[in-house]
Design a protein around this motif. Structure first.
Motif, PDB file in Angstrom:
ATOM      1  N   TYR A  61       0.598  -1.158  -0.149  1.00 11.32           N
ATOM      2  CA  TYR A  61       0.017   0.356   0.123  1.00 11.32           C
ATOM      3  C   TYR A  61       0.585   1.474   0.362  1.00 11.32           C
ATOM      4  O   TYR A  61       1.422   1.038   0.746  1.00 11.32           O
ATOM      5  CB  TYR A  61      -0.537   0.232   1.322  1.00 11.32           C
ATOM      6  CG  TYR A  61      -1.914  -1.425   1.360  1.00 11.32           C
ATOM      7  CD1 TYR A  61      -3.504  -1.275   1.236  1.00 11.32           C
ATOM      8  CD2 TYR A  61      -1.636  -2.487   2.570  1.00 11.32           C
ATOM      9  CE1 TYR A  61      -3.864  -1.863   1.012  1.00 11.32           C
ATOM     10  CE2 TYR A  61      -2.194  -3.885   2.348  1.00 11.32           C
ATOM     11  CZ  TYR A  61      -3.308  -3.427   1.705  1.00 11.32           C
ATOM     12  OH  TYR A  61      -4.196  -4.631   1.642  1.00 11.32           O
ATOM     13  N   CYS A  63       1.769   5.157   1.200  1.00 15.68           N
ATOM     14  CA  CYS A  63       0.720   6.290   2.738  1.00 15.68           C
ATOM     15  C   CYS A  63       1.880   6.530   3.035  1.00 15.68           C
ATOM     16  O   CYS A  63       3.114   5.822   3.567  1.00 15.68           O
ATOM     17  CB  CYS A  63       0.510   5.201   3.521  1.00 15.68           C
ATOM     18  SG  CYS A  63       0.259   5.863   5.015  1.00 15.68           S
ATOM     19  N   ALA A  69      -4.774  12.496   5.182  1.00 16.99           N
ATOM     20  CA  ALA A  69      -5.314  11.861   4.030  1.00 16.99           C
ATOM     21  C   ALA A  69      -4.982  10.462   3.230  1.00 16.99           C
ATOM     22  O   ALA A  69      -5.958   9.585   3.507  1.00 16.99           O
ATOM     23  CB  ALA A  69      -5.864  12.952   2.950  1.00 16.99           C
ATOM     24  N   GLU A  70      -3.701  10.300   3.564  1.00 15.24           N
ATOM     25  CA  GLU A  70      -3.302   8.894   3.004  1.00 15.24           C
ATOM     26  C   GLU A  70      -2.908   7.804   3.755  1.00 15.24           C
ATOM     27  O   GLU A  70      -3.119   6.901   3.832  1.00 15.24           O
ATOM     28  CB  GLU A  70      -2.321   9.104   2.709  1.00 15.24           C
ATOM     29  CG  GLU A  70      -2.123  10.080   1.114  1.00 15.24           C
ATOM     30  CD  GLU A  70      -0.280   9.814  -0.345  1.00 15.24           C
ATOM     31  OE1 GLU A  70       0.456   8.608   0.875  1.00 15.24           O
ATOM     32  OE2 GLU A  70      -0.268  10.912  -0.402  1.00 15.24           O
ATOM     33  N   ASP A  72      -5.477   7.827   6.818  1.00 15.74           N
ATOM     34  CA  ASP A  72      -7.229   7.905   6.345  1.00 15.74           C
ATOM     35  C   ASP A  72      -7.160   6.436   4.782  1.00 15.74           C
ATOM     36  O   ASP A  72      -7.922   5.225   5.139  1.00 15.74           O
ATOM     37  CB  ASP A  72      -8.075   8.702   6.353  1.00 15.74           C
ATOM     38  CG  ASP A  72      -7.565   9.396   7.308  1.00 15.74           C
ATOM     39  OD1 ASP A  72      -7.037   8.784   8.893  1.00 15.74           O
ATOM     40  OD2 ASP A  72      -7.729   9.807   7.425  1.00 15.74           O
ATOM     41  N   ALA A  73      -6.281   6.206   4.265  1.00 13.50           N
ATOM     42  CA  ALA A  73      -6.559   6.209   3.379  1.00 13.50           C
ATOM     43  C   ALA A  73      -6.393   4.651   3.593  1.00 13.50           C
ATOM     44  O   ALA A  73      -6.616   3.661   2.904  1.00 13.50           O
ATOM     45  CB  ALA A  73      -6.083   6.626   1.721  1.00 13.50           C
ATOM     46  N   LEU A  74      -4.784   4.850   3.786  1.00 12.07           N
ATOM     47  CA  LEU A  74      -4.595   3.058   4.408  1.00 12.07           C
ATOM     48  C   LEU A  74      -5.311   2.163   5.138  1.00 12.07           C
ATOM     49  O   LEU A  74      -6.022   0.916   4.399  1.00 12.07           O
ATOM     50  CB  LEU A  74      -3.118   3.147   5.099  1.00 12.07           C
ATOM     51  CG  LEU A  74      -2.553   2.449   5.385  1.00 12.07           C
ATOM     52  CD1 LEU A  74      -2.678   1.428   4.547  1.00 12.07           C
ATOM     53  CD2 LEU A  74      -1.209   2.563   6.392  1.00 12.07           C
ATOM     54  N   ARG A  75      -5.998   3.254   5.935  1.00  6.17           N
ATOM     55  CA  ARG A  75      -6.319   2.131   6.279  1.00  6.17           C
ATOM     56  C   ARG A  75      -8.428   1.574   6.173  1.00  6.17           C
ATOM     57  O   ARG A  75      -8.907   0.455   5.970  1.00  6.17           O
ATOM     58  CB  ARG A  75      -7.704   3.838   8.156  1.00  6.17           C
ATOM     59  CG  ARG A  75      -8.447   2.585   9.039  1.00  6.17           C
ATOM     60  CD  ARG A  75      -9.571   3.803   9.143  1.00  6.17           C
ATOM     61  NE  ARG A  75      -9.825   4.761   8.603  1.00  6.17           N
ATOM     62  CZ  ARG A  75     -10.253   6.147   8.374  1.00  6.17           C
ATOM     63  NH1 ARG A  75      -9.566   6.457   9.414  1.00  6.17           N
ATOM     64  NH2 ARG A  75     -11.027   6.573   7.366  1.00  6.17           N
ATOM     65  N   ASP A  76      -9.001   2.580   4.683  1.00  8.53           N
ATOM     66  CA  ASP A  76     -10.201   2.118   4.625  1.00  8.53           C
ATOM     67  C   ASP A  76      -9.619   0.507   3.181  1.00  8.53           C
ATOM     68  O   ASP A  76      -9.756   0.123   3.073  1.00  8.53           O
ATOM     69  CB  ASP A  76     -10.386   3.151   3.621  1.00  8.53           C
ATOM     70  CG  ASP A  76     -10.496   4.416   4.285  1.00  8.53           C
ATOM     71  OD1 ASP A  76     -11.205   4.017   5.967  1.00  8.53           O
ATOM     72  OD2 ASP A  76     -10.665   5.815   3.709  1.00  8.53           O
ATOM     73  N   SER A  77      -8.097   1.558   2.605  1.00 13.00           N
ATOM     74  CA  SER A  77      -7.769   0.580   1.466  1.00 13.00           C
ATOM     75  C   SER A  77      -7.929  -0.940   2.701  1.00 13.00           C
ATOM     76  O   SER A  77      -8.522  -2.373   2.399  1.00 13.00           O
ATOM     77  CB  SER A  77      -6.636   0.616   1.323  1.00 13.00           C
ATOM     78  OG  SER A  77      -7.128   1.530   0.335  1.00 13.00           O
TER      79      SER A  77
END
Length: 271
Positions: A61, A63, A69-70, A72-77
């Motif tokens: 991933y 991050c 924001a990245e 949070d995007a890592l968490r979502d992914s």
């Protein structure tokens, strides 16, 4: 025992792989050998492409921890991929030495604050963002610090206070997370290592050679030894260890007054 570390089949996120000399990479290899499923997070697409050349099919991933924001995007992914993490390896540090060596009192404000953000606050931000993905009963978060933040080495400069902040952060995160989980937080605190990251520190080679002679065994700490300790701290086998910093320095901290080192400047010897 075939699964002494009890990590077989467990997912562990490793953050901060720079290359195959890095602590993060060596730790990932120990975890893989223990049967864990290692997933990676790196700061850029370029770094992902480099890492993908020797990680096989392992998920990677992106991050950049300077950007919430990245994170949070890592968490979502990770969540979208259905991952529950046994642990997190936080092996992230950065210092901007581009201005050259300066006395500590001349440390640039921007460089200091950026180092704190990337090297210390990122542990807080990542832990908070991923808290619901980490096993509440057996989860473990491990960061990489240094063997001492009280030795005022001129060339290391402001990174020692930054690492001191990281050490304190480990304790406060352990306490804070204990309010809703049994997730543990610890640091591995190695002596001087031969890594690509350390090569960017002014005058590091001289410090490294001195540290090697100051160890009780007259042999520098190996990255593999740090990785082994990190893997242990991630495993249930270390369940009683929390809010600690484990120093891996081959006895250097007890040996500053080694006779061979103390007398060397006075007898003219170069060996």
């Amino acid at each position: 025992m075939s699964d002494f570390l009890q990590l077989a089949g467990k997912s562990i996120l490793v953050m901060g792989v720079a290359n195959r000399k890095s602590v993060a990479w060596q730790t990932a290899q120990v975890l893989t050998e223990a049967g864990a499923e290692v997933v990676y997070a790196v700061r850029s697409e370029a770094r992902r492409d480099q890492l993908a050349r020797f990680t096989g099919d392992a998920p990677i991933y992106i991050c950049d921890v300077e950007k919430q924001a990245e994170i949070d995007a890592l968490r979502d992914s990770l969540s979208a991929d259905g991952r529950t993490l046994q642990g997190i390896v936080h092996s992230i540090a950065f210092a901007d030495y581009s201005a050259g060596w300066k006395p500590f009192h001349e440390t640039p404000r921007s460089a200091f604050l950026q180092a704190v953000d990337i090297s210390c606050f990122s542990l807080i931000a990542v832990s908070n963002a991923l808290r619901d993905l980490v096993d509440k009963e057996h989860g473990s978060v491990v960061t990489i610090s240094i063997s001492t933040t009280r030795m005022a080495a001129e060339n290391y400069g402001y990174m020692a206070p930054v690492k001191a902040a990281l050490d304190s952060t480990v304790c406060f995160l352990a306490k804070s997370f204990s309010g809703f989980s049994k997730i543990r937080f610890n640091a591995v605190c190695p002596g001087l290592l031969k890594t690509s990251a350390s090569a960017g520190i002014p005058g590091y080679v001289d410090s490294y050679l001195f540290a090697e002679q100051a160890t009780l065994r007259k042999e520098a700490v190996q990255t593999q030894e740090v990785a082994n300790t990190a893997a242990f701290l991630l495993s249930p086998r270390s369940s009683g260890i929390n809010a600690q910093g484990l120093v891996i320095d081959a006895g250097m901290s007890t040996n500053y007054f080694d006779k061979a080192i103390v007398t060397r400047p006075f007898d003219g010897s170069k060996n």
